[in-house]
Design a protein around this motif. Structure first.
Motif, mmCIF file in Angstrom:
data_model
loop_
_atom_site.group_PDB
_atom_site.id
_atom_site.type_symbol
_atom_site.label_atom_id
_atom_site.label_comp_id
_atom_site.label_asym_id
_atom_site.label_seq_id
_atom_site.Cartn_x
_atom_site.Cartn_y
_atom_site.Cartn_z
ATOM 1 N N VAL A 279 87.696 14.513 17.780
ATOM 2 C CA VAL A 279 86.501 13.702 18.052
ATOM 3 C C VAL A 279 86.913 12.434 18.793
ATOM 4 O O VAL A 279 86.275 12.027 19.772
ATOM 5 C CB VAL A 279 85.770 13.335 16.744
ATOM 6 C CG1 VAL A 279 84.553 12.467 17.043
ATOM 7 C CG2 VAL A 279 85.345 14.587 15.989
ATOM 8 N N GLN A 280 87.985 11.813 18.332
ATOM 9 C CA GLN A 280 88.457 10.588 18.980
ATOM 10 C C GLN A 280 88.867 10.861 20.426
ATOM 11 O O GLN A 280 88.555 10.078 21.332
ATOM 12 C CB GLN A 280 89.628 10.002 18.201
ATOM 13 C CG GLN A 280 90.095 8.654 18.745
ATOM 14 C CD GLN A 280 91.287 8.110 17.985
ATOM 15 O OE1 GLN A 280 92.118 8.874 17.467
ATOM 16 N NE2 GLN A 280 91.386 6.793 17.890
ATOM 17 N N PRO A 295 85.472 -0.299 18.624
ATOM 18 C CA PRO A 295 85.220 0.621 17.502
ATOM 19 C C PRO A 295 84.347 1.805 17.901
ATOM 20 O O PRO A 295 83.367 1.658 18.615
ATOM 21 C CB PRO A 295 84.513 -0.271 16.476
ATOM 22 C CG PRO A 295 84.995 -1.645 16.783
ATOM 23 C CD PRO A 295 85.112 -1.690 18.283
ATOM 24 N N MET A 296 84.751 2.951 17.413
ATOM 25 C CA MET A 296 84.008 4.191 17.608
ATOM 26 C C MET A 296 83.333 4.614 16.315
ATOM 27 O O MET A 296 82.211 5.107 16.307
ATOM 28 C CB MET A 296 84.979 5.286 18.077
ATOM 29 C CG MET A 296 84.399 6.661 18.208
ATOM 30 S SD MET A 296 85.670 7.845 18.739
ATOM 31 C CE MET A 296 84.705 9.359 18.776
ATOM 32 N N ASP A 309 90.385 2.844 3.921
ATOM 33 C CA ASP A 309 89.297 2.543 4.842
ATOM 34 C C ASP A 309 89.870 2.214 6.217
ATOM 35 O O ASP A 309 90.860 1.473 6.332
ATOM 36 C CB ASP A 309 88.473 1.359 4.341
ATOM 37 C CG ASP A 309 87.642 1.697 3.112
ATOM 38 O OD1 ASP A 309 87.680 2.865 2.685
ATOM 39 O OD2 ASP A 309 86.964 0.797 2.585
ATOM 40 N N VAL A 310 89.256 2.759 7.253
ATOM 41 C CA VAL A 310 89.847 2.597 8.580
ATOM 42 C C VAL A 310 88.771 2.515 9.661
ATOM 43 O O VAL A 310 87.671 3.061 9.507
ATOM 44 C CB VAL A 310 90.807 3.775 8.884
ATOM 45 C CG1 VAL A 310 90.039 5.088 8.998
ATOM 46 C CG2 VAL A 310 91.634 3.523 10.129
ATOM 47 N N THR A 311 89.096 1.827 10.722
ATOM 48 C CA THR A 311 88.260 1.782 11.917
ATOM 49 C C THR A 311 88.874 2.688 12.972
ATOM 50 O O THR A 311 90.063 2.566 13.278
ATOM 51 C CB THR A 311 88.172 0.356 12.474
ATOM 52 O OG1 THR A 311 87.620 -0.510 11.483
ATOM 53 C CG2 THR A 311 87.286 0.314 13.717
ATOM 54 N N ILE A 312 88.082 3.611 13.509
ATOM 55 C CA ILE A 312 88.530 4.504 14.573
ATOM 56 C C ILE A 312 88.053 3.928 15.899
ATOM 57 O O ILE A 312 86.856 3.669 16.069
ATOM 58 C CB ILE A 312 87.962 5.926 14.400
ATOM 59 C CG1 ILE A 312 88.256 6.462 12.997
ATOM 60 C CG2 ILE A 312 88.510 6.867 15.473
ATOM 61 C CD1 ILE A 312 89.710 6.647 12.693
ATOM 62 N N PRO A 342 80.927 17.299 15.692
ATOM 63 C CA PRO A 342 80.072 17.042 16.855
ATOM 64 C C PRO A 342 78.998 15.997 16.575
ATOM 65 O O PRO A 342 78.622 15.234 17.468
ATOM 66 C CB PRO A 342 79.442 18.414 17.157
ATOM 67 C CG PRO A 342 79.591 19.203 15.904
ATOM 68 C CD PRO A 342 80.848 18.717 15.267
ATOM 69 N N GLU A 343 78.511 15.945 15.340
ATOM 70 C CA GLU A 343 77.529 14.914 14.994
ATOM 71 C C GLU A 343 78.166 13.531 15.038
ATOM 72 O O GLU A 343 77.559 12.561 15.506
ATOM 73 C CB GLU A 343 76.955 15.189 13.605
ATOM 74 C CG GLU A 343 76.104 16.449 13.540
ATOM 75 C CD GLU A 343 75.604 16.733 12.136
ATOM 76 O OE1 GLU A 343 74.386 16.701 11.930
ATOM 77 O OE2 GLU A 343 76.441 16.975 11.246
ATOM 78 N N MET A 344 79.404 13.425 14.540
ATOM 79 C CA MET A 344 80.113 12.147 14.607
ATOM 80 C C MET A 344 80.285 11.711 16.058
ATOM 81 O O MET A 344 80.111 10.537 16.394
ATOM 82 C CB MET A 344 81.478 12.268 13.927
ATOM 83 C CG MET A 344 82.327 11.017 14.053
ATOM 84 S SD MET A 344 84.001 11.222 13.393
ATOM 85 C CE MET A 344 84.753 9.681 13.942
#
Length: 481
Positions: A279-280, A295-296, A309-312, A342-344
Motif C-alpha cells: 500500500v505504501q 503522512p499517509m 503506534d506508527v505514522t506511515i 485497497p481501502e487504505m
C-alpha cells in the motif's frame, strides 16, 4: 507450564472421568493430551497480548481448548471482529484450469446453463486454450452444463473440450402456423462453431499485476494518455523472489511516466487486500509530489502496545527503481470484494480539495483495521488477529467506500440494465466499468440521453472461483508483516 495447563483447562465431565483413569494407574499421562490444547493455548496467549479487542476475550476457564483452530478463533474473538483468521502455513497450491465463471440459465434448455467466463489467469491452461473474459461455454466435452454435473465438468482436473457460444441478438423462432407482421428479437447465447482444447489443470502463478494498458482519451477536447492498472492483490512477491510483484509495479510506473500518463484508472474490483508495505509503495507512486514524505496513514494499537503506534509516510525511499507519477486525482474501480489494503490506499490518497477520487462500481467492504501474522513453527499454523486501527492522513477511518452518486454501476449492471456485450477482457476500453471511467474523464458519463439498450432477462445463478485461481499470499484484508 505443565502445572499451568492443569489449572486452566476446562474439561467436560466425561473427559475428566476418561483422563482420570490414566492418572489412577499411578502414571502421569497428561503430556499425551497437552498437544491437543497447545495450539489453542498458543493462539490465546498471542491474542491476549496483541489483539486489538483483547478485553473481549473470554477467560481461560470459559474456553474449550480442544477445538480446531478456526472454530476456536471463531468462539473467542470479539463480536466486532470479522477480519481475524487462522491459516495453515503448509498450504500447497492446487492444480487449476485458471478461470472463474458465472452460470446463467440457458434460454433453450430448462435444465442447462451457460458459463460466462469472468476471469482468466495469464499463462494458465484456460489462457492456453484461448479463453478470455466474456466468453461463453455451452458444453464441456459433449455434455451441457447442469447444476448436478457442473463441479465435475468445470472444476475437475482432466483435459476437456469446450463448446463455445456467443451472446447475441437473434430472431425469435415462431411456432408452426404462427404468423407475425414483424420479426421479433431476443438476446441469448447461441453456438459460434468454436471448440477449444482445455489442457489438464496444473499449478499456476497468478500475478497480482494482472493487466495494464496505456489508453488514448480526450479530455476537454485534448488528446491525453490514461494508464489503466488491474491490480488484484497487495502482494510484494514470492518466497523465492520477495520483491517480484513490487518490482512489476515499479516497472509499470516507469512506463506510465514515459508515456506521459495524465490520469490513472486503478481497477481494484477483485482486490481483497494484502500487505501494508505494498500500500505504501503504490500510494507513493500515485500521490502528488507535494505530499512525498508527508503522512499517509496512522496505525494505533491496543493499550499494551502503544510503543508500536506508527505514522506511515508517502516515502520516496520505497520507490527504488519506480517513480512518483505526481497524480492530482485517481479513478478507482471497486466492488464488494475490495477490502482492507485497497481501502487504505483510497482513503490515504483522498484529500477533498486537492486529491479527489472518483470511485466506480459498488461499495467496498469497509475494513478499517489491520491484522498481523504470528506463526507457530511446531504446528505449522498461523493466527492473524486484528492488531490495530488504521487512520488516514487526516486521522479519519470511515467505513465502506461508496461509489460517487452518479457512478453507482456494478459488475452485473450498468444503469440497471444487464448488457453482456460489454462484458469484455480487462483493459478493453469498451469493458463496462472501464468504459464508465473513461466516460467520466471525457465528460460523457453519465450520458445525457438514454440510448437503446439490450435488456436481457438473464440472471446469474452462481459465481464460481475455480480452485486455487487466485492464490495470493498477501490477500485477506490488510496485513502487517
Amino acid at each position: 507450564m505443565m502445572a499451568k495447563l492443569r489449572k486452566i483447562i476446562l474439561i467436560p465431565a466425561l473427559v475428566i472421568v476418561f483422563i482420570s483413569g490414566f492418572f489412577s494407574c499411578g502414571v502421569d499421562r497428561w503430556p499425551e493430551y497437552a498437544h491437543m490444547t497447545a495450539l489453542d493455548t498458543w493462539m490465546y496467549d498471542i491474542m491476549q497480548q496483541n489483539y486489538l479487542w483483547y478485553q473481549d476475550l473470554p477467560s481461560y476457564d470459559d474456553m474449550n481448548l480442544f477445538q480446531e483452530p478456526a472454530t476456536f478463533l471463531s468462539n473467542v474473538k470479539s463480536k466486532n471482529d470479522s477480519y481475524s483468521f487462522v491459516d495453515s502455513v503448509m498450504e500447497t497450491p492446487l492444480p487449476t484450469y485458471g478461470f472463474d465463471y458465472s452460470l446463467v440459465r440457458s434460454a433453450d434448455i430448462d435444465t442447462a446453463y451457460n458459463a460466462l467466463i469472468t476471469y482468466v489467469i495469464p499463462g494458465s491452461p484456460a489462457a492456453q486454450a484461448g479463453l478470455v473474459r466474456g466468453d461463453w461455454i455451452m458444453k464441456v466435452d459433449t455434455s451441457y452444463i447442469s447444476k448436478k454435473y457442473e463441479t465435475l465438468l468445470l472444476q475437475g482436473t482432466e483435459a476437456r473440450d469446450l463448446v463455445m457460444g456467443v451472446w447475441k441478438k437473434v430472431p425469435v423462432e415462431t411456432e408452426e402456423g404462427e404468423e407475425s407482421e414483424e420479426t421479433k428479437y431476443e438476446y441469448k447465447v447461441v453456438p459460434d462453431d468454436r471448440t477449444l482444447d482445455l489442457p489438464a489443470a496444473r499449478v499456476v502463478e497468478d500475478n497480482p499485476v494482472h493487466k495494464y494498458e496505456i489508453l488514448p482519451v480526450k479530455e476537454n477536447g485534448r488528446d491525453i494518455k490514461v494508464g489503466y492498472l488491474m491490480y488484484n492483490s497487495f502482494t510484494a512477491g514470492t518466497k523465492a523472489e520477495p520483491e517480484k510483484y513490487n518490482d512489476e509495479l515499479r516497472r509499470v510506473s516507469q512506463e506510465f511516466q514515459a508515456a506521459g500518463v495524465k490520469h490513472v484508472i486503478l481497477d481494484l474490483r477483485y482486490n481483497a487486500g494484502g500487505s501494508l508495505d505494498c500500500v505504501q509503495l503504490l500510494g507513493t507512486i500515485l500521490t502528488s509530489s507535494a505530499r512525498l514524505n508527508e503522512p499517509m496513514a496512522y496505525l494505533e494499537y491496543n493499550d499494551k502496545n502503544r510503543d508500536k503506534d506508527v505514522t506511515i509516510n508517502f516515502n520516496p525511499d520505497v520507490l527504488k527503481t519506480g517513480v512518483n507519477l505526481n497524480q492530482s486525482s485517481l479513478y478507482a474501480i471497486t466492488s464488494s470484494t475490495t477490502a482492507g489494503a485497497p481501502e487504505m490506499l483510497i482513503r490515504s490518497l483522498f484529500l477533498k480539495d486537492s486529491y479527489p477520487i472518483a470511485t466506480i462500481g459498488s461499495s467496498t467492504k469497509g475494513q478499517t483495521v489491520a491484522t498481523e501474522q504470528f506463526i507457530n513453527e511446531e504446528f505449522r499454523w498461523s493466527v492473524n488477529p486484528v492488531v490495530c486501527t488504521v487512520y488516514n492522513s487526516t486521522h479519519d477511518n470511515w467505513g465502506a467506500i461508496i461509489p460517487n452518486d452518479k457512478l453507482k454501476v456494478s459488475e452485473t449492471s450498468i444503469d440497471g440494465v444487464t448488457n453482456y456485450s460489454e462484458y469484455l477482457p480487462f483493459g478493453d476500453p469498451n469493458e463496462r466499468l472501464l468504459k464508465v471511467a473513461i466516460g467520466v474523464i471525457e465528460g460523457t458519463y453519465p450520458p445525457q440521453e438514454e440510448k437503446d439498450k439490450s435488456k436481457a432477462q438473464f440472471k446469474i445463478e452462481k459465481s464460481v472461483s475455480s480452485p486455487a485461481s487466485r492464490r495470493f499470499t498477501g490477500g485477506t484484508g490488510l496485513r502487517i508483516k
